[in-house]
Design a protein around this motif. Sequence first.
Motif, PDB file in Angstrom:
ATOM      1  N   LEU A 259       0.519   2.291  -0.097  1.00  0.00           N
ATOM      2  CA  LEU A 259       0.916   1.158   0.733  1.00  0.00           C
ATOM      3  C   LEU A 259       1.456   1.671   2.053  1.00  0.00           C
ATOM      4  CD1 LEU A 259       1.138  -1.945   0.594  1.00  0.00           C
ATOM      5  CD2 LEU A 259       3.502  -1.637  -0.116  1.00  0.00           C
ATOM      6  N   PRO A 260       0.943   1.176   3.187  1.00  0.00           N
ATOM      7  CA  PRO A 260       1.419   1.677   4.488  1.00  0.00           C
ATOM      8  C   PRO A 260       2.885   1.340   4.708  1.00  0.00           C
ATOM      9  CG  PRO A 260      -0.648   0.467   4.714  1.00  0.00           C
ATOM     10  CD  PRO A 260      -0.145   0.215   3.332  1.00  0.00           C
ATOM     11  N   ALA A 261       3.527   2.174   5.513  1.00  0.00           N
ATOM     12  CA  ALA A 261       4.930   1.927   5.853  1.00  0.00           C
ATOM     13  C   ALA A 261       5.033   0.729   6.798  1.00  0.00           C
ATOM     14  CB  ALA A 261       5.529   3.170   6.502  1.00  0.00           C
ATOM     15  N   PRO A 262       6.068  -0.096   6.647  1.00  0.00           N
ATOM     16  CA  PRO A 262       6.209  -1.260   7.545  1.00  0.00           C
ATOM     17  C   PRO A 262       6.583  -0.818   8.955  1.00  0.00           C
ATOM     18  CG  PRO A 262       8.126  -1.065   6.114  1.00  0.00           C
ATOM     19  CD  PRO A 262       7.139  -0.029   5.646  1.00  0.00           C
ATOM     20  N   VAL A 263       6.080  -1.564   9.925  1.00  0.00           N
ATOM     21  CA  VAL A 263       6.406  -1.261  11.321  1.00  0.00           C
ATOM     22  C   VAL A 263       7.707  -1.933  11.743  1.00  0.00           C
ATOM     23  CG1 VAL A 263       3.995  -0.905  11.936  1.00  0.00           C
ATOM     24  CG2 VAL A 263       4.969  -3.194  12.100  1.00  0.00           C
ATOM     25  N   ASN A 264       8.106  -2.988  11.037  1.00  0.00           N
ATOM     26  CA  ASN A 264       9.383  -3.658  11.298  1.00  0.00           C
ATOM     27  C   ASN A 264       9.770  -4.432  10.047  1.00  0.00           C
ATOM     28  OD1 ASN A 264       7.901  -6.205  11.446  1.00  0.00           O
ATOM     29  ND2 ASN A 264       7.327  -5.583  13.516  1.00  0.00           N
ATOM     30  N   ARG A 265      10.873  -5.138  10.119  1.00  0.00           N
ATOM     31  CA  ARG A 265      11.370  -5.874   8.960  1.00  0.00           C
ATOM     32  C   ARG A 265      10.497  -7.063   8.589  1.00  0.00           C
ATOM     33  NH1 ARG A 265      17.984  -6.117   9.843  1.00  0.00           N
ATOM     34  NH2 ARG A 265      18.329  -3.835   9.842  1.00  0.00           N
ATOM     35  N   LEU A 266       9.766  -7.582   9.552  1.00  0.00           N
ATOM     36  CA  LEU A 266       8.899  -8.728   9.272  1.00  0.00           C
ATOM     37  C   LEU A 266       7.565  -8.314   8.674  1.00  0.00           C
ATOM     38  CD1 LEU A 266       9.502 -10.884  12.486  1.00  0.00           C
ATOM     39  CD2 LEU A 266      10.601 -11.097  10.247  1.00  0.00           C
ATOM     40  N   ASP A 267       7.278  -7.037   8.686  1.00  0.00           N
ATOM     41  CA  ASP A 267       6.005  -6.537   8.162  1.00  0.00           C
ATOM     42  C   ASP A 267       6.135  -6.382   6.648  1.00  0.00           C
ATOM     43  OD1 ASP A 267       3.438  -5.635   8.068  1.00  0.00           O
ATOM     44  OD2 ASP A 267       3.893  -3.613   8.756  1.00  0.00           O
ATOM     45  N   ARG A 268       6.006  -7.506   5.938  1.00  0.00           N
ATOM     46  CA  ARG A 268       6.225  -7.527   4.496  1.00  0.00           C
ATOM     47  C   ARG A 268       4.947  -7.159   3.744  1.00  0.00           C
ATOM     48  NH1 ARG A 268      11.337  -7.246   4.010  1.00  0.00           N
ATOM     49  NH2 ARG A 268      11.105  -7.927   1.840  1.00  0.00           N
ATOM     50  N   GLU A 269       5.138  -6.811   2.489  1.00  0.00           N
ATOM     51  CA  GLU A 269       4.001  -6.486   1.633  1.00  0.00           C
ATOM     52  C   GLU A 269       3.226  -7.750   1.270  1.00  0.00           C
ATOM     53  OE1 GLU A 269       3.272  -5.071  -2.977  1.00  0.00           O
ATOM     54  OE2 GLU A 269       5.070  -4.377  -1.912  1.00  0.00           O
ATOM     55  N   VAL A 270       1.926  -7.650   1.272  1.00  0.00           N
ATOM     56  CA  VAL A 270       1.043  -8.762   0.934  1.00  0.00           C
ATOM     57  C   VAL A 270       0.146  -8.324  -0.211  1.00  0.00           C
ATOM     58  CG1 VAL A 270      -0.808 -10.280   1.728  1.00  0.00           C
ATOM     59  CG2 VAL A 270       1.061  -9.690   3.277  1.00  0.00           C
ATOM     60  N   SER A 271       0.197  -9.053  -1.303  1.00  0.00           N
ATOM     61  CA  SER A 271      -0.687  -8.811  -2.448  1.00  0.00           C
ATOM     62  C   SER A 271      -1.628 -10.003  -2.581  1.00  0.00           C
ATOM     63  CB  SER A 271       0.116  -8.631  -3.741  1.00  0.00           C
ATOM     64  OG  SER A 271       0.956  -7.488  -3.654  1.00  0.00           O
TER      65      SER A 271
END
Length: 438
Positions: A259-271
């Motif tokens: 899973l890629p690292a988030p670029v900011n706090r809004l970049d949440r995981e999507v399944s």
Amino acid sequence: MRRRIELRAARTLRLEIVFAAALVAWLLVRRSDAAGLWAALFSLVAALAGLLVAVRWVRRGLRKLIWRLRNRLLVAYVLIAAVPLVLVAGLVAIGAWILTGQIAVYLVSSELDRRAAHLRALAYSLAATPPALLAERIRWVGSQFEREYPGLELVAEREGYRWSYPPGTTLGWPAGGWSDASGLVLREGSLYLWAHFRQGGAAVAIVAPLGPESLAGLLPKIGEVSVLGPPDPLTRQSRRARLAFRRGEQGRDSYGSGLPAPVNRLDREVSYAAPVTVSLWDAPGRSQKHILLVRTRCSAVLRTVFGQTVEWREGVSTGYVAGVLFLAVASAFLIVELVALAVGINLTRTITRAVHGLYTGTQRIMGGDFSHRIEVRGNDQLAQLSLSFNRMTENLERLLAVAKEKERLQSELEIARELQSQLFPRAAPAVRRLVLKA
């Protein structure tokens, strides 16, 4: 009036008593051996009574909360502005999740279809190759595409002769009945990309296992991808067939390149999941519906979609221009929102200040202080209302002064009348008179 208040209080207390009694009865019945219908009945009564009690107490709390005009305006602003903003934000979040998941699944499915079509084209070309050149052609195909398809195996048959790659492979033919097919296939419990072509005396079968290396080159940095098999009719649990995996440091299975690292706090995981059709190697014409599951992030999908951008000039690309436009629009929206917030706060303070001044003035007048005046600010309708209130208090004060003066004069006249009645005789005294007659 007092009687009505007492009746309302008795009704409220009666409902709370019903709720408490039903709750206690449910707690007692559910512990006994006679639990069943009675427990369900008491639980239903307790739930309904509790709901009514909760609604009643919430209404009371809201009435006390919005008694002041400021709180009423705040509640109105929350319902008019904050609630729609929250709903819009939720809708945007759900839409972003759906859009990101759909694009990610589409990208993975498209890449799988592209590779399956590539294998099918290879099978067609090998089937059309003359037998004298088929052995050399098979060796060339295997050496050229083994890096793109790790573990590639193929077998060809023409006029009773058989060729295979790599030499000594155990790959056999699928069950009889398969003619032209390509895509995903379940073979001996593992997933493969495959292509099968049979026409006349020519037959070609190509399989490529979907291992870690093949998935790593499928869509770099898109995230983790897995395939969930159909549910077991006995356990009702999904049997997982791994599209590609690697053993993690903590002993868990992870899929793809991670899973890629988030670029900011809004970049949440999507399944997100989508059905895929998987053919059965040993059952010609039959297939199963498996679930393609992708775990990714919005930034990873955007990088994949807009990975190749157009350079307008050095250092200025399409992605850069889109980012600048997005930041400009977002900044404009933020400025407008801050200005609207400041204007709303100013209007609220103006309204509440005027109403509070009127309320304080009425309380002072009720206490007998007719000299109180409200501070008038601005030139709007609220300022005119405050000015009218000050004029009314001035008139009342003037009328009160006139009434007091009139009362003072009236009392002085009464005193003068009383003194006059005491000092002067009430009737003329009788005196002797001289009567002259002609």
